[in-house]
Design an enzyme around this catalytic site. Structure first.
Site, mmCIF file in Angstrom:
data_model
loop_
_atom_site.group_PDB
_atom_site.id
_atom_site.type_symbol
_atom_site.label_atom_id
_atom_site.label_comp_id
_atom_site.label_asym_id
_atom_site.label_seq_id
_atom_site.Cartn_x
_atom_site.Cartn_y
_atom_site.Cartn_z
ATOM 1 N N HIS A 192 60.512 48.541 55.636
ATOM 2 C CA HIS A 192 60.028 47.415 56.461
ATOM 3 C C HIS A 192 58.583 47.643 56.918
ATOM 4 C CE1 HIS A 192 64.367 46.401 56.842
ATOM 5 N NE2 HIS A 192 64.499 47.710 56.960
ATOM 6 N N SER B 8 30.389 44.852 50.032
ATOM 7 C CA SER B 8 30.316 43.458 50.458
ATOM 8 C C SER B 8 28.858 43.037 50.434
ATOM 9 C CB SER B 8 30.884 43.336 51.875
ATOM 10 O OG SER B 8 30.357 42.194 52.523
ATOM 11 N N LYS C 243 31.369 47.851 54.275
ATOM 12 C CA LYS C 243 32.592 47.645 53.501
ATOM 13 C C LYS C 243 32.656 48.460 52.221
ATOM 14 C CE LYS C 243 35.566 45.197 54.272
ATOM 15 N NZ LYS C 243 35.669 43.727 54.152
ATOM 16 N N GLU D 224 43.264 44.877 44.273
ATOM 17 C CA GLU D 224 43.482 43.459 44.584
ATOM 18 C C GLU D 224 43.548 42.617 43.312
ATOM 19 O OE1 GLU D 224 40.870 42.263 48.098
ATOM 20 O OE2 GLU D 224 40.245 44.316 47.678
#
Ligand code: ARG
Length: 447
Positions: free
Chosen positions: A153, A274, A280, A287
């Site tokens: 979970h 970024s 970043k 992804e």
């Protein structure tokens, strides 16, 4: 090719709509191999002289060489790879070329080509999966003893090691390999000789053709043989599920890269920055892997949907099998390669893992197990430890610093001995459990 029956040319838009050459040109090597085997059987059956066979074989080889060299001009008016190759052959060698299509249809031809294509690509993808397993195994070995929390979970559950966690993915990839091998075995039979749907009045030696093409046998029903696309569906499913596994791995790594977890550092070579936020470092490979899985699933559904309403036998809808197939193969191949490279270079932040794994709450189950060993029934033990946890949460005292004897007399001073991650892991010795010895043995077995 069908000019006898028609008075008008196929409309421009219909050619544009119906062509498959823009993508099925990729089947050319398989198409040519199939044609050579077919022609050889024609020669053995006395339909071609040895000289004619020689012309066909060398003509097809010259077409193949031109396609290899990018010198071949594919024609949309010739619809697909089968007619492009055959027309070029006849153009090059004349009358012998016009005999090649005897006792054959594009229906058995395309089924043969795609089976050969799938077989070859299964081998390439299987090697790609093995490479990724190798990279995971290498990292599992490097971090075999690094403890980290395992989650259910997405809440901290119990301690494991990074090695154990990574080996879980090696298992999934094993099953992917098994599915591909199984699919390969089932698809490796030759449909050639099934003709359009009912074989032919001219009987060629199907077994010999199959043997030449490396098939293990021949299909048993001509109607099924030209209508069947199960092998593509199975292959697409195997690729989709492999993609799902890679997507789950990606999700783990995306979490692990975040400041909140901080368990992993991906190499600068496999992350991106970024354009706006200078700090970043984004796990784009993970992804995109997660994102591309959508295509793999979509391609499977696309084929199943195309097939589901089709009466026997061949229907032109089946031409829609190829783009999803090619797309999944290309997508998964690249996904496996980039992930193998990224995993091989990733570094685990052992201090962060250890800090997270040092949460004494992770050993609450071990505390209940301790009570069980003192003779307390598990349900009761669970409740007693639950009380201790509630007390820890309420008072802010870490679980391992509570005076457990004040919770219940079933606890004695020895109970606090469970609060050691090393002891907890060392006790998990059953097959498949994460003791460091088990993990190391598993790594050795796999190596
Ligand atoms: N390009 C076709 C396909 O991909 C080849 C078979 C065509 N057969 C036919 N009867 N029109 O399915």
């Amino acid at each position: 090719m069908w000019k006898g029956r028609f008075a008008r040319e196929t409309a421009e838009l219909v050619q544009q709509f119906g062509e498959s050459i823009s993508y099925d040109w990729r089947l050319y090597k398989h198409d040519i191999a199939g044609s050579i085997a077919h022609a050889r059987a024609q020669m053995k059956a006395g339909l071609l002289t040895a000289d004619e066979f020689g012309q066909i074989e060398s003509g097809l080889r010259s077409v193949e060489a031109d396609i290899d060299a990018g010198k071949f001009e594919f024609k949309t008016s010739l619809e697909d790879i089968h007619m492009n190759v055959e027309a070029a052959l006849t153009e090059r060698i004349g009358p012998a070329g016009a005999k090649l299509h005897t006792a054959r249809s594009r229906n058995d031809q395309v089924a043969t080509d795609t089976r050969l294509y799938c077989r070859a690509e299964i081998d390439v993808l299987s090697a790609g999966i093995s490479d990724l397993q190798q990279a995971l195994l290498d990292r599992a070995e490097k971090y075999a003893d690094t403890v980290l929390p395992a989650y259910t979970h997405l809440q901290r559950g119990q301690p494991v090691t990074v090695g154990h966690h990574l080996l879980a993915y090696v298992e999934m990839l094993d099953r992917d390999l098994g599915r591909l091998a199984d699919c390969r075995k089932r698809l490796n039979i030759s449909p050639l000789g099934s003709g359009a749907l009912a074989g032919s009045t001219i009987n060629l030696d199907r077994e010999a053709i199959a043997a030449e093409l490396g098939f293990d046998g021949v299909t048993r029903n001509s109607m099924d043989a030209v209508a069947d696309r199960d092998y593509i569906a199975e292959f697409l499913f195997a690729m989709a599920l492999c993609g799902v596994h890679l997507s789950r791995l990606s999700e783990d790594l995306i979490l692990w890269c975040s400041a909140e977890f901080g368990f992993v550092t991906l190499s600068d070579a496999h992350t991106t920055g970024s354009s706006l936020m200078p700090q970043k470092k984004n796990p784009d490979v993970c992804e995109i892997t997660r994102g591309k899985t959508g295509r793999l699933l979509g391609n499977l559904v696309s084929l199943l949907t195309a097939v589901k309403g089709l009466p026997l036998t061949y229907n032109r809808d089946l031409q829609e099998d190829k783009e999803p197939l090619f797309d999944s193969v290309d997508t998964l191949k690249l996904t496996l390669a980039v992930n193998a490279e990224m995993i091989a270079a990733m570094e685990i932040r052992e201090d962060k893992c250890l800090a997270a794994a040092s949460d004494p709450m992770l050993l609450a189950t071990d505390l209940a197990d301790w009570l069980v060993r003192q003779g307390v029934p598990f349900r009761q033990a669970h409740e007693l430890v639950g009380k201790a946890v509630a007390e820890s949460v309420k008072t802010g005292t870490p679980l391992d610093q509570l005076d457990l004897t004040t919770i219940d007399p079933a606890f004695t001073a020895e109970a606090s001995g469970v609060f050691s991650v090393e002891t907890a892991l060392a006790a998990r010795t059953n097959p498949g459990a994460p003791s460091i010895d088990n993990v190391r043995a598993e790594i050795e077995r796999r190596k």
